[in-house]
Design an enzyme around this catalytic site. Structure first.
Site, mmCIF file in Angstrom:
data_model
loop_
_atom_site.group_PDB
_atom_site.id
_atom_site.type_symbol
_atom_site.label_atom_id
_atom_site.label_comp_id
_atom_site.label_asym_id
_atom_site.label_seq_id
_atom_site.Cartn_x
_atom_site.Cartn_y
_atom_site.Cartn_z
ATOM 1 N N LYS A 1 0.814 -1.215 0.000
ATOM 2 C CA LYS A 1 0.000 0.000 0.000
ATOM 3 C C LYS A 1 0.849 1.266 0.000
ATOM 4 C CE LYS A 1 -4.256 -1.938 1.833
ATOM 5 N NZ LYS A 1 -3.881 -3.344 2.139
HETATM 6 C C1 LIG Z 1 -4.521 -4.439 1.513
HETATM 7 C C2 LIG Z 1 -3.814 -5.730 1.493
HETATM 8 C C3 LIG Z 1 -4.201 -6.800 0.645
HETATM 9 C C4 LIG Z 1 -5.440 -6.711 -0.242
HETATM 10 O O1 LIG Z 1 -5.271 -5.807 -1.304
HETATM 11 P P1 LIG Z 1 -6.549 -5.298 -2.128
HETATM 12 O O2 LIG Z 1 -6.032 -4.290 -3.086
HETATM 13 O O3 LIG Z 1 -7.467 -4.682 -1.092
HETATM 14 O O4 LIG Z 1 -7.173 -6.475 -2.769
HETATM 15 C C5 LIG Z 1 -3.453 -7.955 0.632
HETATM 16 N N1 LIG Z 1 -2.385 -8.101 1.430
HETATM 17 C C6 LIG Z 1 -1.975 -7.115 2.259
HETATM 18 C C7 LIG Z 1 -0.801 -7.354 3.133
HETATM 19 C C8 LIG Z 1 -2.662 -5.889 2.320
HETATM 20 O O5 LIG Z 1 -2.251 -4.933 3.153
#
Ligand SMILES: *Cc1c(COP(=O)(O)O)cnc(C)c1O
Length: 435
Positions: free
Chosen positions: A107
Protein backbone atom coordinates in the site's frame (compact mmCIF):
# COMPACT_ATOMS: atom_id res chain seq x y z
CA UNK A 1 -8.34 12.79 -19.24
CA UNK A 2 -11.86 12.44 -17.91
CA UNK A 3 -13.03 9.97 -15.29
CA UNK A 4 -16.50 8.42 -15.35
CA UNK A 5 -18.40 6.78 -12.53
CA UNK A 6 -19.03 3.03 -12.64
CA UNK A 7 -22.68 3.81 -11.76
CA UNK A 8 -22.94 6.09 -14.84
CA UNK A 9 -25.30 8.47 -12.98
CA UNK A 10 -22.76 11.23 -12.28
CA UNK A 11 -21.09 13.78 -14.54
CA UNK A 12 -17.59 13.00 -15.77
CA UNK A 13 -14.86 14.40 -13.55
CA UNK A 14 -11.39 15.83 -14.16
CA UNK A 15 -8.45 14.04 -12.55
CA UNK A 16 -8.33 16.77 -9.91
CA UNK A 17 -12.03 16.35 -9.05
CA UNK A 18 -11.75 12.56 -8.97
CA UNK A 19 -8.74 12.69 -6.65
CA UNK A 20 -10.11 15.35 -4.32
CA UNK A 21 -13.59 13.77 -4.12
CA UNK A 22 -12.62 10.09 -4.01
CA UNK A 23 -16.08 8.63 -4.59
CA UNK A 24 -18.37 9.88 -7.40
CA UNK A 25 -21.59 11.67 -6.29
CA UNK A 26 -23.66 8.64 -7.43
CA UNK A 27 -21.50 6.48 -5.08
CA UNK A 28 -19.81 4.82 -8.05
CA UNK A 29 -16.05 4.46 -8.46
CA UNK A 30 -14.18 6.61 -10.93
CA UNK A 31 -12.62 4.94 -13.97
CA UNK A 32 -10.33 6.52 -16.59
CA UNK A 33 -12.25 7.06 -19.86
CA UNK A 34 -9.33 5.70 -21.90
CA UNK A 35 -6.86 2.94 -21.19
CA UNK A 36 -4.02 3.65 -23.57
CA UNK A 37 -2.19 0.82 -25.27
CA UNK A 38 1.56 1.28 -24.82
CA UNK A 39 3.74 0.96 -27.97
CA UNK A 40 5.54 -2.28 -28.83
CA UNK A 41 8.89 -0.44 -28.66
CA UNK A 42 8.31 0.06 -24.91
CA UNK A 43 7.91 -3.68 -24.36
CA UNK A 44 10.86 -4.46 -26.66
CA UNK A 45 13.28 -2.61 -24.36
CA UNK A 46 11.53 -2.80 -21.02
CA UNK A 47 14.17 -5.08 -19.48
CA UNK A 48 16.77 -2.33 -19.82
CA UNK A 49 14.70 0.27 -17.97
CA UNK A 50 14.67 1.07 -14.24
CA UNK A 51 11.52 0.73 -12.11
CA UNK A 52 11.18 4.53 -12.02
CA UNK A 53 11.59 4.86 -15.79
CA UNK A 54 8.99 2.16 -16.45
CA UNK A 55 6.57 3.66 -13.93
CA UNK A 56 6.88 7.10 -15.49
CA UNK A 57 5.85 5.75 -18.92
CA UNK A 58 2.79 4.10 -17.35
CA UNK A 59 1.95 7.19 -15.24
CA UNK A 60 2.23 9.42 -18.31
CA UNK A 61 -0.41 7.32 -20.11
CA UNK A 62 -2.94 8.14 -17.36
CA UNK A 63 -1.90 11.45 -15.89
CA UNK A 64 0.24 13.05 -18.63
CA UNK A 65 -2.62 15.16 -20.02
CA UNK A 66 -3.34 16.69 -16.62
CA UNK A 67 0.04 17.22 -14.96
CA UNK A 68 3.17 18.84 -16.38
CA UNK A 69 5.87 16.32 -17.28
CA UNK A 70 8.42 17.60 -14.73
CA UNK A 71 5.94 17.49 -11.86
CA UNK A 72 4.63 14.05 -12.76
CA UNK A 73 8.13 12.69 -13.11
CA UNK A 74 9.06 14.05 -9.69
CA UNK A 75 5.92 12.53 -8.12
CA UNK A 76 6.69 9.12 -9.66
CA UNK A 77 10.39 9.17 -8.76
CA UNK A 78 9.72 10.37 -5.17
CA UNK A 79 7.01 7.74 -4.69
CA UNK A 80 9.22 4.88 -5.86
CA UNK A 81 12.39 5.52 -3.88
CA UNK A 82 12.60 1.81 -3.02
CA UNK A 83 12.99 -1.39 -5.04
CA UNK A 84 10.40 -4.07 -5.82
CA UNK A 85 12.60 -7.11 -6.43
CA UNK A 86 11.44 -10.32 -8.06
CA UNK A 87 12.75 -13.24 -6.04
CA UNK A 88 12.83 -16.88 -7.18
CA UNK A 89 11.13 -19.12 -4.61
CA UNK A 90 10.72 -22.58 -6.12
CA UNK A 91 10.40 -24.26 -9.53
CA UNK A 92 8.70 -21.78 -11.88
CA UNK A 93 7.37 -19.57 -9.05
CA UNK A 94 8.60 -16.05 -8.23
CA UNK A 95 7.71 -13.61 -5.45
CA UNK A 96 7.30 -9.94 -6.35
CA UNK A 97 8.34 -8.42 -3.02
CA UNK A 98 6.22 -5.33 -2.55
CA UNK A 99 7.32 -4.82 1.05
CA UNK A 100 10.49 -2.77 0.68
CA UNK A 101 8.76 0.60 1.15
CA UNK A 102 8.64 2.63 4.38
CA UNK A 103 5.81 0.65 6.05
CA UNK A 104 6.71 -2.72 4.50
CA UNK A 105 3.46 -3.32 2.62
CA UNK A 106 2.38 -2.77 -1.01
CA UNK A 107 0.00 0.00 0.00
CA UNK A 108 3.04 2.30 0.25
CA UNK A 109 3.07 2.67 -3.55
CA UNK A 110 -0.51 3.91 -3.88
CA UNK A 111 -0.49 5.93 -0.64
CA UNK A 112 2.76 7.74 -1.44
CA UNK A 113 1.62 8.55 -4.96
CA UNK A 114 -1.77 9.79 -3.79
CA UNK A 115 -0.25 11.97 -1.05
CA UNK A 116 1.98 13.71 -3.55
CA UNK A 117 -0.74 14.15 -6.15
CA UNK A 118 -3.28 15.47 -3.64
CA UNK A 119 -0.61 17.76 -2.17
CA UNK A 120 0.02 19.14 -5.67
CA UNK A 121 -3.67 19.78 -6.39
CA UNK A 122 -4.26 21.39 -3.00
CA UNK A 123 -1.36 23.76 -3.51
CA UNK A 124 -2.70 24.64 -6.95
CA UNK A 125 -6.10 25.45 -5.43
CA UNK A 126 -4.46 27.47 -2.63
CA UNK A 127 -6.07 25.29 0.06
CA UNK A 128 -4.34 24.90 3.40
CA UNK A 129 -6.67 22.89 5.55
CA UNK A 130 -7.65 19.60 3.91
CA UNK A 131 -8.47 16.79 6.30
CA UNK A 132 -8.01 13.18 5.23
CA UNK A 133 -10.00 10.61 7.20
CA UNK A 134 -8.95 6.99 7.01
CA UNK A 135 -10.25 3.94 8.85
CA UNK A 136 -7.81 1.07 9.16
CA UNK A 137 -7.53 -2.51 10.28
CA UNK A 138 -3.74 -2.12 10.13
CA UNK A 139 -1.86 -1.67 6.86
CA UNK A 140 -3.87 1.12 5.27
CA UNK A 141 -3.41 3.45 8.25
CA UNK A 142 0.33 3.01 8.33
CA UNK A 143 0.82 3.42 4.57
CA UNK A 144 -1.46 6.48 4.39
CA UNK A 145 -0.02 8.12 7.52
CA UNK A 146 3.56 7.64 6.34
CA UNK A 147 2.69 8.64 2.76
CA UNK A 148 1.13 11.94 3.92
CA UNK A 149 3.64 12.68 6.70
CA UNK A 150 4.86 16.25 6.28
CA UNK A 151 2.71 16.99 3.17
CA UNK A 152 1.75 20.67 3.46
CA UNK A 153 -1.91 21.66 3.73
CA UNK A 154 -3.13 18.18 4.69
CA UNK A 155 -3.89 16.72 8.11
CA UNK A 156 -4.57 12.98 8.40
CA UNK A 157 -6.83 11.34 11.00
CA UNK A 158 -6.34 7.59 11.33
CA UNK A 159 -9.23 5.78 13.03
CA UNK A 160 -8.33 2.34 14.33
CA UNK A 161 -10.01 -0.23 16.59
CA UNK A 162 -8.48 -0.23 20.07
CA UNK A 163 -6.60 -3.44 20.82
CA UNK A 164 -7.33 -4.97 17.40
CA UNK A 165 -4.27 -4.06 15.32
CA UNK A 166 -0.86 -5.64 15.84
CA UNK A 167 1.59 -3.81 18.12
CA UNK A 168 3.93 -3.17 15.20
CA UNK A 169 1.15 -1.78 13.01
CA UNK A 170 -0.06 0.50 15.82
CA UNK A 171 3.43 1.99 16.21
CA UNK A 172 3.52 2.77 12.50
CA UNK A 173 0.84 5.46 12.72
CA UNK A 174 0.67 6.48 16.41
CA UNK A 175 4.31 7.56 16.77
CA UNK A 176 4.62 9.95 13.82
CA UNK A 177 3.21 13.23 15.17
CA UNK A 178 3.33 16.29 12.85
CA UNK A 179 0.25 16.27 10.60
CA UNK A 180 -0.87 12.78 11.64
CA UNK A 181 -3.41 12.24 14.46
CA UNK A 182 -4.43 8.75 15.58
CA UNK A 183 -7.88 8.15 16.96
CA UNK A 184 -8.21 4.98 19.01
CA UNK A 185 -11.82 3.91 18.74
CA UNK A 186 -13.31 1.67 21.41
CA UNK A 187 -14.92 -0.66 18.86
CA UNK A 188 -14.27 -2.73 15.73
CA UNK A 189 -12.87 -1.86 12.30
CA UNK A 190 -16.43 -1.74 10.96
CA UNK A 191 -17.26 0.88 13.62
CA UNK A 192 -14.28 2.98 12.50
CA UNK A 193 -15.38 2.74 8.88
CA UNK A 194 -18.96 3.65 9.80
CA UNK A 195 -17.76 6.78 11.66
CA UNK A 196 -15.75 7.87 8.61
CA UNK A 197 -18.70 7.26 6.28
CA UNK A 198 -21.06 9.22 8.55
CA UNK A 199 -18.59 12.11 8.62
CA UNK A 200 -18.57 12.32 4.82
CA UNK A 201 -22.38 12.44 4.80
CA UNK A 202 -22.71 15.06 7.56
CA UNK A 203 -23.68 18.53 6.31
CA UNK A 204 -22.25 20.46 9.27
CA UNK A 205 -18.88 18.77 8.91
CA UNK A 206 -18.79 19.28 5.16
CA UNK A 207 -19.56 22.98 5.63
CA UNK A 208 -16.92 23.45 8.30
CA UNK A 209 -14.12 21.25 6.90
CA UNK A 210 -12.55 20.12 3.61
CA UNK A 211 -12.83 16.38 4.09
CA UNK A 212 -11.47 13.69 1.79
CA UNK A 213 -10.70 9.98 1.96
CA UNK A 214 -7.59 7.98 1.14
CA UNK A 215 -8.83 4.45 0.61
CA UNK A 216 -8.37 2.35 -2.54
CA UNK A 217 -11.55 3.80 -4.02
CA UNK A 218 -9.43 6.83 -4.91
CA UNK A 219 -8.02 6.65 -8.46
CA UNK A 220 -4.74 8.17 -7.24
CA UNK A 221 -4.22 5.22 -4.91
CA UNK A 222 -5.45 2.51 -7.20
CA UNK A 223 -3.95 3.27 -10.66
CA UNK A 224 -0.27 3.59 -9.55
CA UNK A 225 -0.45 -0.05 -8.47
CA UNK A 226 -0.22 -0.90 -12.18
CA UNK A 227 3.44 0.23 -12.16
CA UNK A 228 4.91 -2.85 -10.52
CA UNK A 229 3.20 -5.36 -12.82
CA UNK A 230 5.25 -3.91 -15.70
CA UNK A 231 8.40 -4.02 -13.60
CA UNK A 232 7.78 -7.67 -12.66
CA UNK A 233 7.49 -8.48 -16.37
CA UNK A 234 10.71 -6.54 -17.11
CA UNK A 235 12.59 -8.55 -14.48
CA UNK A 236 11.30 -11.84 -15.90
CA UNK A 237 12.15 -10.78 -19.45
CA UNK A 238 15.71 -10.02 -18.40
CA UNK A 239 16.01 -13.66 -17.32
CA UNK A 240 14.36 -14.99 -20.48
CA UNK A 241 11.31 -16.16 -18.49
CA UNK A 242 8.64 -13.83 -19.84
CA UNK A 243 6.95 -16.18 -22.30
CA UNK A 244 3.83 -17.31 -20.48
CA UNK A 245 3.42 -15.20 -17.38
CA UNK A 246 0.65 -15.81 -14.86
CA UNK A 247 0.23 -13.32 -12.00
CA UNK A 248 -1.45 -14.21 -8.72
CA UNK A 249 -2.80 -11.50 -6.41
CA UNK A 250 -3.84 -12.05 -2.77
CA UNK A 251 -7.02 -9.99 -2.74
CA UNK A 252 -9.24 -8.14 -0.29
CA UNK A 253 -10.80 -5.03 -1.74
CA UNK A 254 -9.45 -6.01 -5.19
CA UNK A 255 -7.74 -2.68 -5.92
CA UNK A 256 -4.41 -4.41 -6.48
CA UNK A 257 -5.79 -7.02 -8.89
CA UNK A 258 -7.81 -4.41 -10.80
CA UNK A 259 -4.62 -2.40 -11.39
CA UNK A 260 -3.08 -5.56 -12.88
CA UNK A 261 -6.06 -6.05 -15.19
CA UNK A 262 -5.56 -2.50 -16.40
CA UNK A 263 -1.85 -3.17 -17.01
CA UNK A 264 -2.87 -6.09 -19.24
CA UNK A 265 -5.31 -3.82 -21.10
CA UNK A 266 -2.35 -1.48 -21.73
CA UNK A 267 -0.63 -4.31 -23.56
CA UNK A 268 1.36 -6.04 -20.82
CA UNK A 269 1.72 -9.66 -21.97
CA UNK A 270 0.21 -11.58 -19.06
CA UNK A 271 -1.55 -14.85 -19.92
CA UNK A 272 -4.07 -14.60 -17.11
CA UNK A 273 -4.50 -13.66 -13.47
CA UNK A 274 -5.27 -15.67 -10.38
CA UNK A 275 -7.21 -14.06 -7.54
CA UNK A 276 -6.37 -15.69 -4.21
CA UNK A 277 -8.95 -15.36 -1.44
CA UNK A 278 -9.00 -16.39 2.20
CA UNK A 279 -12.25 -17.56 3.86
CA UNK A 280 -13.80 -14.27 2.70
CA UNK A 281 -14.33 -15.61 -0.78
CA UNK A 282 -17.33 -13.86 -2.33
CA UNK A 283 -15.26 -13.16 -5.45
CA UNK A 284 -14.25 -16.81 -5.76
CA UNK A 285 -17.93 -17.71 -5.51
CA UNK A 286 -18.74 -15.18 -8.21
CA UNK A 287 -16.18 -16.78 -10.55
CA UNK A 288 -17.66 -20.23 -9.87
CA UNK A 289 -21.36 -19.35 -10.10
CA UNK A 290 -21.76 -15.95 -11.76
CA UNK A 291 -23.55 -14.72 -8.64
CA UNK A 292 -22.25 -12.06 -6.32
CA UNK A 293 -23.48 -12.33 -2.75
CA UNK A 294 -21.64 -9.95 -0.42
CA UNK A 295 -21.70 -10.89 3.25
CA UNK A 296 -20.09 -9.67 6.51
CA UNK A 297 -16.40 -10.51 6.70
CA UNK A 298 -14.94 -13.11 9.05
CA UNK A 299 -11.59 -12.73 10.80
CA UNK A 300 -8.68 -14.75 9.36
CA UNK A 301 -4.89 -14.93 9.65
CA UNK A 302 -4.62 -12.86 6.45
CA UNK A 303 -6.60 -9.99 7.97
CA UNK A 304 -5.96 -7.39 5.25
CA UNK A 305 -8.00 -9.66 2.96
CA UNK A 306 -10.95 -9.86 5.35
CA UNK A 307 -13.41 -8.05 3.12
CA UNK A 308 -16.96 -9.26 2.58
CA UNK A 309 -18.00 -6.79 -0.14
CA UNK A 310 -14.92 -5.74 -2.12
CA UNK A 311 -15.31 -2.17 -3.33
CA UNK A 312 -13.32 -2.65 -6.54
CA UNK A 313 -15.61 -5.43 -7.75
CA UNK A 314 -17.56 -2.60 -9.39
CA UNK A 315 -14.45 -1.67 -11.39
CA UNK A 316 -13.87 -5.26 -12.52
CA UNK A 317 -17.48 -5.56 -13.72
CA UNK A 318 -17.14 -2.27 -15.56
CA UNK A 319 -13.87 -3.27 -17.21
CA UNK A 320 -15.49 -6.39 -18.69
CA UNK A 321 -18.93 -4.92 -19.42
CA UNK A 322 -20.46 -7.10 -16.69
CA UNK A 323 -19.67 -10.27 -18.68
CA UNK A 324 -19.01 -13.23 -16.38
CA UNK A 325 -17.57 -15.11 -19.34
CA UNK A 326 -15.07 -12.35 -20.16
CA UNK A 327 -14.05 -12.14 -16.50
CA UNK A 328 -13.51 -15.87 -16.07
CA UNK A 329 -11.47 -15.91 -19.30
CA UNK A 330 -8.89 -13.68 -17.66
CA UNK A 331 -9.19 -14.43 -13.95
CA UNK A 332 -9.05 -17.75 -12.13
CA UNK A 333 -9.81 -18.04 -8.42
CA UNK A 334 -8.62 -20.05 -5.43
CA UNK A 335 -9.54 -19.84 -1.77
CA UNK A 336 -7.71 -20.90 1.40
CA UNK A 337 -8.89 -21.33 4.99
CA UNK A 338 -6.59 -20.51 7.93
CA UNK A 339 -5.40 -24.08 8.27
CA UNK A 340 -4.26 -24.13 4.64
CA UNK A 341 -2.50 -20.79 5.13
CA UNK A 342 -0.60 -22.22 8.11
CA UNK A 343 0.35 -25.32 6.16
CA UNK A 344 1.62 -23.42 3.15
CA UNK A 345 3.76 -21.06 5.26
CA UNK A 346 5.33 -24.05 7.00
CA UNK A 347 5.69 -26.22 3.89
CA UNK A 348 7.25 -23.45 1.81
CA UNK A 349 9.72 -22.56 4.55
CA UNK A 350 10.71 -26.21 5.05
CA UNK A 351 11.19 -26.79 1.31
CA UNK A 352 12.76 -23.52 0.23
CA UNK A 353 13.69 -21.40 3.28
CA UNK A 354 11.42 -18.61 2.01
CA UNK A 355 9.24 -17.01 4.69
CA UNK A 356 5.78 -16.09 3.39
CA UNK A 357 3.43 -13.74 5.18
CA UNK A 358 -0.17 -15.02 5.54
CA UNK A 359 -1.34 -12.96 2.52
CA UNK A 360 1.51 -13.95 0.23
CA UNK A 361 0.88 -17.53 1.39
CA UNK A 362 -2.54 -17.47 -0.29
CA UNK A 363 -0.86 -16.20 -3.47
CA UNK A 364 1.85 -18.83 -3.42
CA UNK A 365 -0.63 -21.62 -2.71
CA UNK A 366 -2.79 -20.61 -5.67
CA UNK A 367 0.21 -20.80 -8.01
CA UNK A 368 1.15 -24.21 -6.63
CA UNK A 369 -2.41 -25.32 -7.37
CA UNK A 370 -3.07 -23.53 -10.67
CA UNK A 371 0.20 -23.07 -12.56
CA UNK A 372 1.04 -25.29 -15.54
CA UNK A 373 4.64 -26.42 -15.99
CA UNK A 374 5.14 -24.36 -19.16
CA UNK A 375 4.09 -21.15 -17.39
CA UNK A 376 5.99 -18.78 -15.15
CA UNK A 377 4.12 -17.70 -12.04
CA UNK A 378 4.54 -14.49 -10.07
CA UNK A 379 2.69 -13.93 -6.80
CA UNK A 380 2.55 -10.53 -5.16
CA UNK A 381 4.11 -10.73 -1.70
CA UNK A 382 2.04 -7.88 -0.27
CA UNK A 383 3.61 -7.46 3.19
CA UNK A 384 6.75 -8.35 5.09
CA UNK A 385 6.19 -11.50 7.21
CA UNK A 386 7.25 -9.76 10.44
CA UNK A 387 4.25 -7.44 10.20
CA UNK A 388 2.41 -10.58 11.32
CA UNK A 389 5.12 -11.66 13.70
CA UNK A 390 3.13 -13.74 16.21
CA UNK A 391 1.36 -15.70 13.48
CA UNK A 392 4.50 -16.41 11.48
CA UNK A 393 6.68 -17.28 14.48
CA UNK A 394 4.10 -19.65 15.90
CA UNK A 395 3.66 -21.44 12.55
CA UNK A 396 7.42 -21.81 12.03
CA UNK A 397 8.24 -22.44 15.72
CA UNK A 398 11.20 -20.09 15.47
CA UNK A 399 12.09 -16.44 15.99
CA UNK A 400 12.07 -14.26 12.89
CA UNK A 401 14.20 -11.13 12.82
CA UNK A 402 12.39 -7.81 12.50
CA UNK A 403 13.98 -5.51 9.88
CA UNK A 404 15.65 -2.38 11.29
CA UNK A 405 13.20 -0.17 9.40
CA UNK A 406 10.28 -1.76 11.25
CA UNK A 407 12.08 -1.74 14.58
CA UNK A 408 12.64 2.00 14.25
CA UNK A 409 8.88 2.59 14.46
CA UNK A 410 8.74 0.65 17.72
CA UNK A 411 11.11 3.07 19.41
CA UNK A 412 8.80 6.09 18.99
CA UNK A 413 6.34 7.27 21.60
CA UNK A 414 2.72 6.24 21.06
CA UNK A 415 0.27 9.14 20.95
CA UNK A 416 -3.42 8.64 20.32
CA UNK A 417 -6.74 10.15 21.29
CA UNK A 418 -9.33 7.71 22.63
CA UNK A 419 -12.89 8.06 21.40
CA UNK A 420 -16.03 5.96 21.96
CA UNK A 421 -18.08 4.55 19.07
CA UNK A 422 -20.30 7.60 19.03
CA UNK A 423 -20.73 9.82 16.02
CA UNK A 424 -21.56 12.99 17.98
CA UNK A 425 -18.33 12.65 19.99
CA UNK A 426 -16.37 12.17 16.75
CA UNK A 427 -18.14 15.11 15.12
CA UNK A 428 -17.44 17.42 18.07
CA UNK A 429 -13.82 16.39 17.98
CA UNK A 430 -13.53 17.23 14.27
CA UNK A 431 -15.37 20.54 14.64
CA UNK A 432 -12.90 21.58 17.36
CA UNK A 433 -10.06 20.68 14.98
CA UNK A 434 -11.52 23.11 12.43
CA UNK A 435 -10.79 26.11 14.65
C1 LIG B 1 -4.52 -4.44 1.51
C2 LIG B 1 -3.81 -5.73 1.49
C3 LIG B 1 -4.20 -6.80 0.65
C4 LIG B 1 -5.44 -6.71 -0.24
O1 LIG B 1 -5.27 -5.81 -1.30
P1 LIG B 1 -6.55 -5.30 -2.13
O2 LIG B 1 -6.03 -4.29 -3.09
O3 LIG B 1 -7.47 -4.68 -1.09
O4 LIG B 1 -7.17 -6.48 -2.77
C5 LIG B 1 -3.45 -7.96 0.63
N1 LIG B 1 -2.38 -8.10 1.43
C6 LIG B 1 -1.97 -7.12 2.26
C7 LIG B 1 -0.80 -7.35 3.13
C8 LIG B 1 -2.66 -5.89 2.32
O5 LIG B 1 -2.25 -4.93 3.15
Amino acid sequence: MKYYSTNKQAPEASLQEAVVKGLAPDKGLYMPEKIKQLPQSFFDNIEDMSFQEIAYVVADAFFGEDIEADTLKKIVYDTLNFDVPLVHVDKNIYSLELFHGPTLAFKDVGARFMARLLGYFIKKQGQKDVKVLVATSGDTGSAVANGFLGVEGIHVYVLYPKGKVSAIQECQFTTLGQNITSLEIDGTFDDCQALVKSAFMDDDLNKALNLTSANSINVARFLPQAFYYFYAYAQLKKQGKANKVVVCVPSGNFGNLTAGLIAKRMGLPIEHFIAANNANDVFFEYLETGEYNPRPSVQTLANAMDVGDPSNFARILDLYNHSHEAITNEIEGYTYRDEAIQNIVKYTYDRTGYILDPHGACGYAALEDGLRTDETGVFLETAHPTKFLDTVESILSRKVEIPAKLQAFMKGEKKSIELPVDFSAFKNFLLKEAN
